[in-house]
Design a protein around this motif. Structure first.
Motif, mmCIF file in Angstrom:
data_model
loop_
_atom_site.group_PDB
_atom_site.id
_atom_site.type_symbol
_atom_site.label_atom_id
_atom_site.label_comp_id
_atom_site.label_asym_id
_atom_site.label_seq_id
_atom_site.Cartn_x
_atom_site.Cartn_y
_atom_site.Cartn_z
ATOM 1 N N ASP A 1 43.763 47.079 42.175
ATOM 2 C CA ASP A 1 43.371 45.912 41.367
ATOM 3 C C ASP A 1 41.604 46.971 41.910
ATOM 4 O OD1 ASP A 1 42.753 46.392 43.956
ATOM 5 O OD2 ASP A 1 44.682 44.032 44.660
ATOM 6 N N TYR A 2 40.752 46.946 42.315
ATOM 7 C CA TYR A 2 39.891 47.414 43.283
ATOM 8 C C TYR A 2 39.653 47.974 44.312
ATOM 9 C CZ TYR A 2 39.999 42.158 41.274
ATOM 10 O OH TYR A 2 40.811 41.530 40.963
ATOM 11 N N ALA B 1 44.082 42.264 38.078
ATOM 12 C CA ALA B 1 43.090 41.906 38.165
ATOM 13 C C ALA B 1 43.191 39.798 38.495
ATOM 14 C CB ALA B 1 41.559 42.291 37.535
ATOM 15 N N ASP C 1 42.700 37.522 40.597
ATOM 16 C CA ASP C 1 41.167 37.318 41.718
ATOM 17 C C ASP C 1 39.829 37.541 40.761
ATOM 18 O OD1 ASP C 1 41.797 39.386 42.378
ATOM 19 O OD2 ASP C 1 41.351 38.692 44.608
ATOM 20 N N TRP C 2 39.595 38.285 39.351
ATOM 21 C CA TRP C 2 38.522 38.838 39.085
ATOM 22 C C TRP C 2 37.657 37.934 39.124
ATOM 23 C CZ3 TRP C 2 36.399 43.424 39.064
ATOM 24 C CH2 TRP C 2 34.792 43.001 38.674
ATOM 25 N N TYR D 1 36.373 37.228 43.040
ATOM 26 C CA TYR D 1 35.969 38.574 43.289
ATOM 27 C C TYR D 1 35.143 39.270 43.648
ATOM 28 C CZ TYR D 1 37.248 42.891 46.079
ATOM 29 O OH TYR D 1 37.242 44.132 47.058
ATOM 30 N N ARG D 2 34.972 39.157 42.519
ATOM 31 C CA ARG D 2 33.517 39.854 42.023
ATOM 32 C C ARG D 2 32.068 39.423 41.945
ATOM 33 N NH1 ARG D 2 33.351 38.676 35.013
ATOM 34 N NH2 ARG D 2 34.180 36.795 35.420
ATOM 35 N N PHE E 1 33.989 47.346 36.100
ATOM 36 C CA PHE E 1 36.059 47.853 36.175
ATOM 37 C C PHE E 1 36.230 47.454 35.106
ATOM 38 C CE2 PHE E 1 35.228 47.306 40.653
ATOM 39 C CZ PHE E 1 37.054 48.520 40.681
ATOM 40 N N GLU E 2 35.927 46.508 33.940
ATOM 41 C CA GLU E 2 36.779 45.538 32.708
ATOM 42 C C GLU E 2 36.078 46.776 31.938
ATOM 43 O OE1 GLU E 2 36.481 41.470 32.084
ATOM 44 O OE2 GLU E 2 35.126 41.617 33.098
ATOM 45 N N PHE F 1 42.924 46.413 32.279
ATOM 46 C CA PHE F 1 42.356 45.857 33.215
ATOM 47 C C PHE F 1 43.434 44.171 33.284
ATOM 48 C CE2 PHE F 1 39.092 42.589 35.090
ATOM 49 C CZ PHE F 1 38.864 43.289 36.461
ATOM 50 N N ASP G 1 44.432 40.297 34.458
ATOM 51 C CA ASP G 1 45.229 39.435 35.022
ATOM 52 C C ASP G 1 46.629 39.346 34.381
ATOM 53 O OD1 ASP G 1 44.750 37.035 33.161
ATOM 54 O OD2 ASP G 1 43.850 36.541 34.371
#
Length: 377
Positions: free
Chosen positions: A278-279, A297, A299-300, A303-304, A313-314, A321, A323
């Motif tokens: 993920d990250y 991702a 919980d993007w 999380y961000r 990330f995207e 990338f 969910d």
């Protein structure tokens, strides 16, 4: 009250350090970690190199997680003794003793950090985020103060890295972590893979997907649901699914179809044919292993906001990338991954030394700093 407690602790540590400083110094390097209770692989590689070198250097490794403050006080006393009687100190994480004694320590302190690449804000750049430390407490504790040199896997992000340690960029030197040597060693990779297959024979015969999510100080509300959805999307007639938990994560994926390989004796990355993360900076290790990467991702959106990031990330990471677990498994099945684009991304974050191993590069910097042992100004 907190300020008084920290002041008293600093006074007592300083008094102990002054007392221990009367003892003879040895040709010794002490490596201190809060990442685990066993010696980290980077420190083991440093120890092996330095003790085989001519002239040889003794290396003492002090690994201890801060779980119980009472028992950790005893560990801090041990740390003070070795800091005072060694010729250099090497850290891979924040060390309370070093920070509180930052202006008293008479030998070089080298921070090698524990992650590859540049990805998340931490230290001084993470103040004000849910995943960061309190700025008031960090400054009272003199967090990350007292470093003479800081290793980074690439100077391409020197400014961001220096800011995280509240240090001058001139203190940074380019040296990927010693464990990179193992990732690049084909014979080591083959031995590790075979050792894992011998320990987990059920993994033979199919490609293996390894899922290695990052650590979240506050787990996402949909963490368990997202993990279950990802596992359910896997075709177990075609793939194995291995869960590699973060060393300090408490997340458990309880499903009889998966194999959990915690850190320690084995590194699950060596048995991976595909990696889902993920990250996590694991994505840089995957790049060194030439393993396709897919980013889950789930919980993007939250999380961000909780965790400051230094890359987009995207758009910056050339990997799927999403969910959507079904989209990830379909991309894996269809082998949709741009290896060349990922190699370019990898090279921007991990700069390999040209004429030496990563272990030799970092060790020689440490030894030069410790020889001769100079008092700080």
């Amino acid at each position: 009250m907190r300020k008084i407690v920290i002041g008293i602790a600093t006074f007592l540590l300083a008094a102990l350090y002054a007392l221990c400083s009367l003892l003879p110094q040895r040709q010794c390097i002490v490596c201190i970690s809060r990442q685990s209770d066993s010696a980290p692989i980077d420190f083991r590689l440093i120890k092996d190199y330095c003790e085989r070198r001519d002239p040889a250097w003794e290396v003492i490794i002090l690994p201890k997680q801060l779980r119980n403050p009472t028992t950790y006080l005893l560990e801090m006393i041990r740390q003070v003794y070795y800091i005072a009687t060694s010729r250099a100190v090497v850290l891979d994480s924040y060390c309370i003793v070093v920070s509180l004694l930052h202006d008293r320590i008479r030998v070089p302190v080298i921070q090698i950090w524990h992650s590859l690449g540049n990805m998340k804000r931490f230290g001084y750049t993470a103040f004000g985020t849910d995943e960061g430390h309190s700025e008031a407490t960090a400054r009272l504790m003199h967090m990350h103060e007292g470093y003479d040199a800081i290793a980074t896997s690439s100077l391409s992000f020197a400014d961001e890295f220096a800011a995280a340690f509240n240090a001058e960029p001139a203190k940074l030197f380019e040296a990927p972590l010693p464990r990179v040597d193992l990732l690049l060693d084909e014979q080591h990779r083959a031995r590790q893979r075979e050792a894992i297959l011998a320990a987990y024979p059920q993994l033979r015969g199919r490609d293996t997907i390894v899922y290695c999510p990052t650590f979240r100080k506050q787990p996402a509300a949909n963490e368990a649901e997202a993990a279950g959805a990802l596992v359910d999307a896997v075709d177990f007639d075609r793939f194995n699914f291995v869960y590699k938990p973060h060393p300090v994560s408490k997340q458990v994926i309880d499903d009889p179809r998966i194999v959990t390989i915690p850190g320690g004796q084995f590194d699950a990355l060596f048995v991976a044919d595909v990696i889902i993360s993920d990250y996590s900076t694991v994505i840089y290790e995957a790049g060194l292993l030439d393993i396709p990467v897919y980013l889950y991702a789930y919980d993007w959106a939250t999380y961000r906001e909780k965790r400051g990031l230094t890359i987009d990330f995207e758009n910056d990471v050339p990997a799927l990338f999403t969910d959507d677990p079904d989209a990830i498994i379909k991309a894996i099945e269809d082998k949709e991954f741009d290896a060349e684009a990922y190699r370019v991304f990898e090279n921007a974050n991990v700069t390999l030394p040209e004429n030496a191993s990563c272990t030799e590069t970092i060790c020689e910097v440490i030894i030069r700093a410790a020889t001769p042992c100079k008092k700080k100004s």
